[in-house]
Design a protein around this motif. Sequence first.
Motif, mmCIF file in Angstrom:
data_model
loop_
_atom_site.group_PDB
_atom_site.id
_atom_site.type_symbol
_atom_site.label_atom_id
_atom_site.label_comp_id
_atom_site.label_asym_id
_atom_site.label_seq_id
_atom_site.Cartn_x
_atom_site.Cartn_y
_atom_site.Cartn_z
ATOM 1 N N UNK A 261 -28.915 30.616 2.749
ATOM 2 C CA UNK A 261 -27.546 30.310 2.345
ATOM 3 C C UNK A 261 -27.190 29.002 3.035
ATOM 4 N N UNK A 262 -27.530 27.884 2.400
ATOM 5 C CA UNK A 262 -27.351 26.589 3.066
ATOM 6 C C UNK A 262 -25.880 26.203 3.199
ATOM 7 N N UNK A 263 -25.661 25.183 3.990
ATOM 8 C CA UNK A 263 -24.298 24.709 4.219
ATOM 9 C C UNK A 263 -23.646 24.303 2.898
ATOM 10 N N UNK A 264 -24.404 23.662 2.058
ATOM 11 C CA UNK A 264 -23.921 23.280 0.737
ATOM 12 C C UNK A 264 -24.763 23.973 -0.315
ATOM 13 N N UNK A 265 -24.105 24.475 -1.345
ATOM 14 C CA UNK A 265 -24.859 25.058 -2.448
ATOM 15 C C UNK A 265 -24.946 26.564 -2.385
ATOM 16 N N UNK A 266 -25.594 27.147 -3.385
ATOM 17 C CA UNK A 266 -25.631 28.602 -3.498
ATOM 18 C C UNK A 266 -26.608 29.252 -2.533
ATOM 19 N N UNK A 267 -26.495 30.549 -2.415
ATOM 20 C CA UNK A 267 -27.507 31.324 -1.711
ATOM 21 C C UNK A 267 -28.701 31.503 -2.651
ATOM 22 N N UNK A 268 -29.890 31.479 -2.083
ATOM 23 C CA UNK A 268 -31.113 31.607 -2.875
ATOM 24 C C UNK A 268 -31.921 32.783 -2.351
ATOM 25 N N UNK A 269 -32.343 33.649 -3.274
ATOM 26 C CA UNK A 269 -33.320 34.684 -2.963
ATOM 27 C C UNK A 269 -34.622 34.265 -3.642
ATOM 28 N N UNK A 270 -35.670 34.144 -2.854
ATOM 29 C CA UNK A 270 -36.928 33.634 -3.358
ATOM 30 C C UNK A 270 -38.000 34.711 -3.223
ATOM 31 N N UNK A 271 -38.714 34.924 -4.314
ATOM 32 C CA UNK A 271 -39.816 35.885 -4.301
ATOM 33 C C UNK A 271 -41.079 35.135 -4.705
ATOM 34 N N UNK A 272 -42.010 35.077 -3.792
ATOM 35 C CA UNK A 272 -43.262 34.383 -4.071
ATOM 36 C C UNK A 272 -44.304 35.375 -4.593
ATOM 37 N N UNK A 273 -45.190 34.877 -5.428
ATOM 38 C CA UNK A 273 -46.329 35.671 -5.928
ATOM 39 C C UNK A 273 -45.853 37.039 -6.425
ATOM 40 N N UNK A 274 -44.977 37.016 -7.393
ATOM 41 C CA UNK A 274 -44.355 38.259 -7.859
ATOM 42 C C UNK A 274 -45.395 39.238 -8.381
ATOM 43 N N UNK A 275 -45.063 40.530 -8.205
ATOM 44 C CA UNK A 275 -45.877 41.618 -8.727
ATOM 45 C C UNK A 275 -44.982 42.474 -9.617
ATOM 46 N N UNK B 125 -44.643 35.796 -14.780
ATOM 47 C CA UNK B 125 -45.951 36.436 -14.797
ATOM 48 C C UNK B 125 -46.367 36.717 -13.361
ATOM 49 N N UNK B 126 -47.215 37.701 -13.197
ATOM 50 C CA UNK B 126 -47.705 38.044 -11.865
ATOM 51 C C UNK B 126 -48.254 36.793 -11.173
ATOM 52 N N UNK B 127 -47.872 36.633 -9.911
ATOM 53 C CA UNK B 127 -48.346 35.494 -9.134
ATOM 54 C C UNK B 127 -47.417 34.290 -9.128
ATOM 55 N N UNK B 128 -46.462 34.278 -10.046
ATOM 56 C CA UNK B 128 -45.508 33.157 -10.070
ATOM 57 C C UNK B 128 -44.402 33.368 -9.042
ATOM 58 N N UNK B 129 -43.564 32.371 -8.925
ATOM 59 C CA UNK B 129 -42.426 32.454 -8.011
ATOM 60 C C UNK B 129 -41.140 32.713 -8.791
ATOM 61 N N UNK B 130 -40.265 33.521 -8.210
ATOM 62 C CA UNK B 130 -38.942 33.752 -8.800
ATOM 63 C C UNK B 130 -37.890 33.235 -7.819
ATOM 64 N N UNK B 131 -36.923 32.518 -8.359
ATOM 65 C CA UNK B 131 -35.854 31.956 -7.532
ATOM 66 C C UNK B 131 -34.530 32.371 -8.144
ATOM 67 N N UNK B 132 -33.754 33.135 -7.383
ATOM 68 C CA UNK B 132 -32.483 33.674 -7.860
ATOM 69 C C UNK B 132 -31.351 33.026 -7.082
ATOM 70 N N UNK B 133 -30.302 32.641 -7.791
ATOM 71 C CA UNK B 133 -29.201 31.918 -7.162
ATOM 72 C C UNK B 133 -27.912 32.726 -7.201
ATOM 73 N N UNK B 134 -27.108 32.541 -6.161
ATOM 74 C CA UNK B 134 -25.832 33.234 -6.066
ATOM 75 C C UNK B 134 -24.784 32.299 -5.484
ATOM 76 N N UNK B 135 -23.705 32.120 -6.199
ATOM 77 C CA UNK B 135 -22.564 31.375 -5.685
ATOM 78 C C UNK B 135 -21.444 32.362 -5.383
ATOM 79 N N UNK B 136 -21.046 32.485 -4.121
ATOM 80 C CA UNK B 136 -20.014 33.471 -3.777
ATOM 81 C C UNK B 136 -18.657 33.059 -4.311
ATOM 82 N N UNK B 137 -17.728 33.987 -4.245
ATOM 83 C CA UNK B 137 -16.358 33.678 -4.623
ATOM 84 C C UNK B 137 -15.810 32.615 -3.683
ATOM 85 N N UNK B 138 -14.883 31.857 -4.173
ATOM 86 C CA UNK B 138 -14.272 30.802 -3.374
ATOM 87 C C UNK B 138 -13.631 31.404 -2.135
#
Lengths: 116, 116
Positions: free
Chosen positions: A69-83, A14-27
Amino acid sequence: NAGVMQNPRHLVRRRGQEARLRCSPMKGHSHVYWYRQLPEEGLKFMVYLQKENIIDESGMPKERFSAEFPKEGPSILRIQQVVRGDSAAYFCASSPGTGGETDTQYFGPGTRLTVL
Amino acid sequence: AQSVAQPEDQVNVAEGNPLTVKCTYSVSGNPYLFWYVQYPNRGLQFLLKYITGDNLVKGSYGFEAEFNKSQTSFHLKKPSALVSDSALYFCAVRDRVSGGYNKLIFGAGTRLAVHP
């Protein structure tokens, strides 16, 4: 060798919430790219990252959007206060390098974000 | 500015006939060119790329593309179309202005419809 993994595949916010998208690259891939695809359009570059570093974020809106894209774990795309205008498909791609035969980008299945 | 143009929104072909999906580019220096295919609700799949060498590049699923420097074109071709080739096709060029890494600039896409 598993391909690029993205989750969730579908995300409703919903508008105003946060969206967090994850990506794990190929080995073996240490380069990650995020692209956004609006309906019936081509992909637009957002950000390029290597482990623990943002190399180029020239395509990413300056407000509300961030990526890591932290040393460990997936890359994260974060969208705050979505419209509603954030509704799109977000694709992650990875490559092993950036020259010659190592620069082909392989794409994940995408996360389809819908903002109500 | 570097750019890619796909002049046709849609291409219609009868099964068994040859197909061509057009792409023209504008870059400074030597281009790195790519073709990707996107099936409904899926990510992009890499088909082929041109970096240097032979102007005719062969790729996945029987596709090939011809690099023409004088016409700044990189058209995608297949000698005999299949119904299963129906999908959205994207041409992309590597942005070399941004320091040599692999930020891709995409065309708007061409929808290929192969009819039985």
